[in-house]
Design an enzyme around this catalytic site. Sequence first.
Site, short mmCIF file in Angstrom:
data_model
loop_
_atom_site.label_atom_id
_atom_site.label_comp_id
_atom_site.label_asym_id
_atom_site.label_seq_id
_atom_site.Cartn_x
_atom_site.Cartn_y
_atom_site.Cartn_z
N ARG A 1 0.85 -1.19 0.00
CA ARG A 1 0.00 0.00 0.00
C ARG A 1 0.88 1.24 0.00
O ARG A 1 1.92 1.27 0.67
CB ARG A 1 -0.92 0.02 1.23
CG ARG A 1 -2.16 -0.84 1.10
CD ARG A 1 -3.11 -0.31 0.02
NE ARG A 1 -4.28 -1.14 -0.16
CZ ARG A 1 -4.42 -2.11 -1.08
NH1 ARG A 1 -3.41 -2.38 -1.90
NH2 ARG A 1 -5.53 -2.78 -1.19
N HIS B 1 -0.73 0.22 -10.19
CA HIS B 1 -1.44 -0.73 -9.32
C HIS B 1 -1.92 -1.97 -10.10
O HIS B 1 -3.11 -2.23 -10.22
CB HIS B 1 -2.62 -0.04 -8.61
CG HIS B 1 -3.00 -0.72 -7.33
ND1 HIS B 1 -3.52 -0.06 -6.24
CD2 HIS B 1 -2.95 -2.02 -6.95
CE1 HIS B 1 -3.76 -0.92 -5.26
NE2 HIS B 1 -3.43 -2.11 -5.67
N GLU C 1 -3.24 7.51 -4.58
CA GLU C 1 -3.37 7.16 -5.99
C GLU C 1 -4.82 7.41 -6.45
O GLU C 1 -5.72 7.34 -5.62
CB GLU C 1 -2.95 5.69 -6.23
CG GLU C 1 -3.77 4.66 -5.50
CD GLU C 1 -3.19 3.26 -5.66
OE1 GLU C 1 -2.02 3.03 -5.29
OE2 GLU C 1 -3.93 2.39 -6.16
C1 DGY Z 1 -5.71 -5.76 -3.17
O1 DGY Z 1 -6.32 -6.80 -3.38
O2 DGY Z 1 -5.67 -5.25 -2.06
C2 DGY Z 1 -5.01 -5.13 -4.33
O3 DGY Z 1 -4.29 -4.03 -4.04
C3 DGY Z 1 -5.96 -4.92 -5.48
O4 DGY Z 1 -5.91 -6.14 -6.07
#
Ligand code: DGY
Length: 323
Positions: free
Chosen positions: A242, A289, A271
Amino acid sequence: MKQPRVLVTRRWPEADEAAIASRYDAVFNTSDRPLSNDDFKLAFKEVDAILPTVTDRIGASVFESTAGRTKILANYGVGFSHIDIDAAKDHGVTVTNTPDVLSECTADLAMTLMLMTARRVGEGEREVRGGSWSGWRPTHLLGTKISGKTLGLVGFGRIGQEVARRAHHGFGMRIKVYNRSPVAPEVLRAYGAEQLETLDDLLPVCDFVSLHCPGGAANKHLIDAKRLNQMKPSAYLINTARGEVIDEQALAHALWFETIAGAGLDVYDGEPSVHPDLRSCENAVLLPHLGSATCETREAMGFRVIENLQDFFDGRTPRDRVI
Ligand code: DGY
């Protein structure tokens, strides 16, 4: 019997949307634009389940403003730091996520970033597309070998372990782990890994550091200027976890002044906007992402949400209940 009414907040793969439509009274966001706070407040009054994802901020004000028909947030994704979990708990709303099914593809992307940064792939591609490549020469765009190097994993859950599998068994990397709880010796053994007690122990001894911890307030700026300074000047930082885990201003500074060698990022604080100082760093590889972005995984994530919903509406505890 009346079908539960469910809101799917973004477009999903076709097979998932068809499966949802055949089981539930489904509301789809056909415009695929992120929903607003007001949209969520309204939805909480009108649907039994919301199926949000990482782009949906569901904060305390959404829970507080309503008498609330919504009883479950069945999240499409493993990370849930976009949902105020304490508020959900206080209002008796169940939250589920989709672990396991995206571990392999997210680990693949962490390896992609590791290779791209170490081998200067972004720089090379920009050169070719920009027409400035003047041909092969022994000193052109020399990068760093990843085989046999030391990889530090921050967080050793499912995704961290998949990265360790690839890095150790595929590239002969030595694996060091920092994890909040002790990892079972047989799990460490499977990847030739060693668990270190603190992040301060881990950072100075690694050639690559890859983040696989949760986001949210607990890990906000876990990697800050002080931590970046602990890394070797030749080391690379990889983030598929993250954005908020890294202090991006401090990272841009470290990249600019080359106190670390490079960074590969798939996620950003705030983002889709990306810190402008990061965008101008040649030694950063920046992806939008893409961790779980394969057809197979995105479909599997949808079916995992459906499994959780089915359990919930049938009165069973959903397999992936977070709270
Ligand atoms: C998640 O699953 O948390 C990712 O960042 C998106 O697939």
